[in-house]
Design an enzyme around this catalytic site. Sequence first.
Site, short mmCIF file in Angstrom:
data_model
loop_
_atom_site.label_atom_id
_atom_site.label_comp_id
_atom_site.label_asym_id
_atom_site.label_seq_id
_atom_site.Cartn_x
_atom_site.Cartn_y
_atom_site.Cartn_z
N ASP A 62 -42.61 -24.37 20.74
CA ASP A 62 -42.47 -24.55 19.29
C ASP A 62 -41.04 -24.98 19.00
O ASP A 62 -40.11 -24.18 19.11
CB ASP A 62 -42.81 -23.21 18.60
CG ASP A 62 -42.47 -23.22 17.12
OD1 ASP A 62 -42.01 -24.28 16.61
OD2 ASP A 62 -42.64 -22.18 16.47
N HIS A 113 -42.28 -16.15 15.57
CA HIS A 113 -42.68 -16.12 14.17
C HIS A 113 -44.07 -15.48 14.19
O HIS A 113 -44.92 -15.91 14.97
CB HIS A 113 -42.76 -17.59 13.76
CG HIS A 113 -42.83 -17.85 12.31
ND1 HIS A 113 -43.97 -17.61 11.60
CD2 HIS A 113 -41.93 -18.36 11.44
CE1 HIS A 113 -43.74 -17.96 10.34
NE2 HIS A 113 -42.52 -18.42 10.21
N GLN A 160 -37.50 -24.83 15.01
CA GLN A 160 -36.11 -24.48 14.71
C GLN A 160 -35.12 -25.28 15.55
O GLN A 160 -33.92 -25.28 15.26
CB GLN A 160 -35.87 -22.98 14.94
CG GLN A 160 -36.63 -22.08 14.00
CD GLN A 160 -36.19 -22.24 12.54
OE1 GLN A 160 -35.05 -22.62 12.25
NE2 GLN A 160 -37.09 -21.97 11.62
N CYS A 206 -40.85 -13.39 8.69
CA CYS A 206 -42.14 -13.58 9.35
C CYS A 206 -42.03 -13.27 10.84
O CYS A 206 -42.67 -13.91 11.67
CB CYS A 206 -42.68 -14.98 9.14
SG CYS A 206 -42.80 -15.40 7.42
N LYS A 258 -38.08 -29.31 8.32
CA LYS A 258 -36.88 -28.64 8.82
C LYS A 258 -35.81 -29.66 9.20
O LYS A 258 -34.69 -29.30 9.54
CB LYS A 258 -37.20 -27.81 10.07
CG LYS A 258 -38.39 -26.87 9.89
CD LYS A 258 -37.98 -25.46 9.65
CE LYS A 258 -39.17 -24.53 9.85
NZ LYS A 258 -39.12 -23.38 8.97
#
Lengths: 160, 404
Positions: free
Chosen positions: B198, B121, B201, B362, B224
Amino acid sequence: MPKLLIGIITCCNFVQNKAMEIKEIQEEIIDEFSMFDDWMQRYEYMIELGKSLPLIKEEFKTDDNIIKGCQSKVWVHAELEDNKLVFTADSDAIITKGIIAILIRAFSNQKPQDILDADTEFIDEIGLKEHLSPTRANGLVSMIKQLKLYAVAYQTQIEE
Amino acid sequence: MLDIKKIREDFPILKRQVNGKPLVYLDNAATSQTPQQVIDAIVDYYQNYNANIHRGVHTLSQEATDKYEQARLKIQKHFNAAKSYEIIFTSGTTHSINLVANGFSSLIKKGDEVIVSAMEHHSNIVPWQMLCERTGAVLKVIPMNLDGELLMDVYEDLLSDKTKLVFCNHISNALGTINPIEEIIEKAHAVGAAVLIDGAQATPHLVADVQALDVDFYTCSAHKICGPTGVGMLYGKEEWLNKLPPYQGGGEMIAEVTFEKTTYADLPHKFEAGTPNICGGIAFGAALDYMNAIGFEEIAKYEHELLEYATQELLKIEGLKIYGTAKNKTSVISFNIEGVHPYDMGSILDKLGIAVRTGHHCAQPIMDFFKIPGTVRASFAFYNTKEEVDVLVQGVLKAKSMLL
């Protein structure tokens, strides 16, 4: 509405009477759109309009003339002819192009001061408000700003 | 087997209409929807025990503090962290990444190297660029192939004793690729580098066990995974969190303050300056409870079925190309129709009540890699249905016939 009719209206669009005022043109556009029953016809018409947009010359399609929206690119160019501003433009997205065609039809061949005084509320009335929302990342809001900036610049030039 | 009909009843928003059509929400990778159970937790907080935490002796403050710390324990348990104070509440993934990147400013020197993956991202690339600008360190990038898979042999070549930190997403937001983070972590550790993953997701689709992974830092955002926006967490190994200096100064992160010197509070408070998003933290805990009650194994299995069905049906459309065809991927489909701008496709799908993401997600470097302005991205959650996939396919066909 049959596609053929949409095509005919589209062809007539840019052969308009140059003496028409912005407000009159806007009302004419509102009239045209009032013939459509639903969003799909409006969109189909807009897509057709996009295809007939007076395109910006390739030489003006430079990074300087690009208005960057988040998602679709918009180019716009202005020239002064007989103290009236003539706009040409382009976009890589067809719906964006359609709205540009509508805006340019209203604002092109007009005196800079009239462009400065005009609003864009007719877009709301033809049911395409969402495309001019400042939160819609399509470059159109910046484009209107750019049209007005051209008008300011040329108005100053005329006054001098 | 998940009872999807019953699950959908939990989400009031799924009953609404958009542009006169039933909402088909396929933008779950951007944010998930919120079940009534989480909404109730938010309402309960403001109706019954809204108070500032960790400082009041009064009952409301005690209750709020207890619930907030219980949420931290839920997060600890969910990610299997060894200690509850290894869980730092943040405003979300971006905040967590900045916290680590900022902290590493004092641990990194000129000539050191930071490695990031090519499928980040782009907002997540910036903190590392800033870190490198501040310190004179060098940013290296793990490239990917056309399927959207990282080139692990190149990664190995990039690693050296100069590598101080490796940053990679667990799952790519634009392509859905599940990255081989076990291998990434192991190889980074072999050269003595720390790893931040990260998990924004990944958290909606699978459970990361931070101890089993032996990861140094792991982060996610609550919104999320059926929680509210504006809250997330950073897991950090105790030794690393102790090494990092505080990120922001303020209340709650201090032990003693005089004008001469301030001593900082212990973990986790050292990194939690100011009044936190108390309600958000508690609702984050409620969201984990909700998803765990459904069960992540069942969720993953069902979402995989949706992914396979949607892939198969979308590929029947002539001129449709899917970006991100990794063998190991989650329920995200990024696609384009030849000759159609993603913005146009998204505008028409919206008119049909279908919410998808369009644009570069992004992740501009990824779009540059594929030489496209963007994609249309449909991302599925456990509350989506095969019928909704059919609506999407019909919508894409409709848009295609209008636009071409």
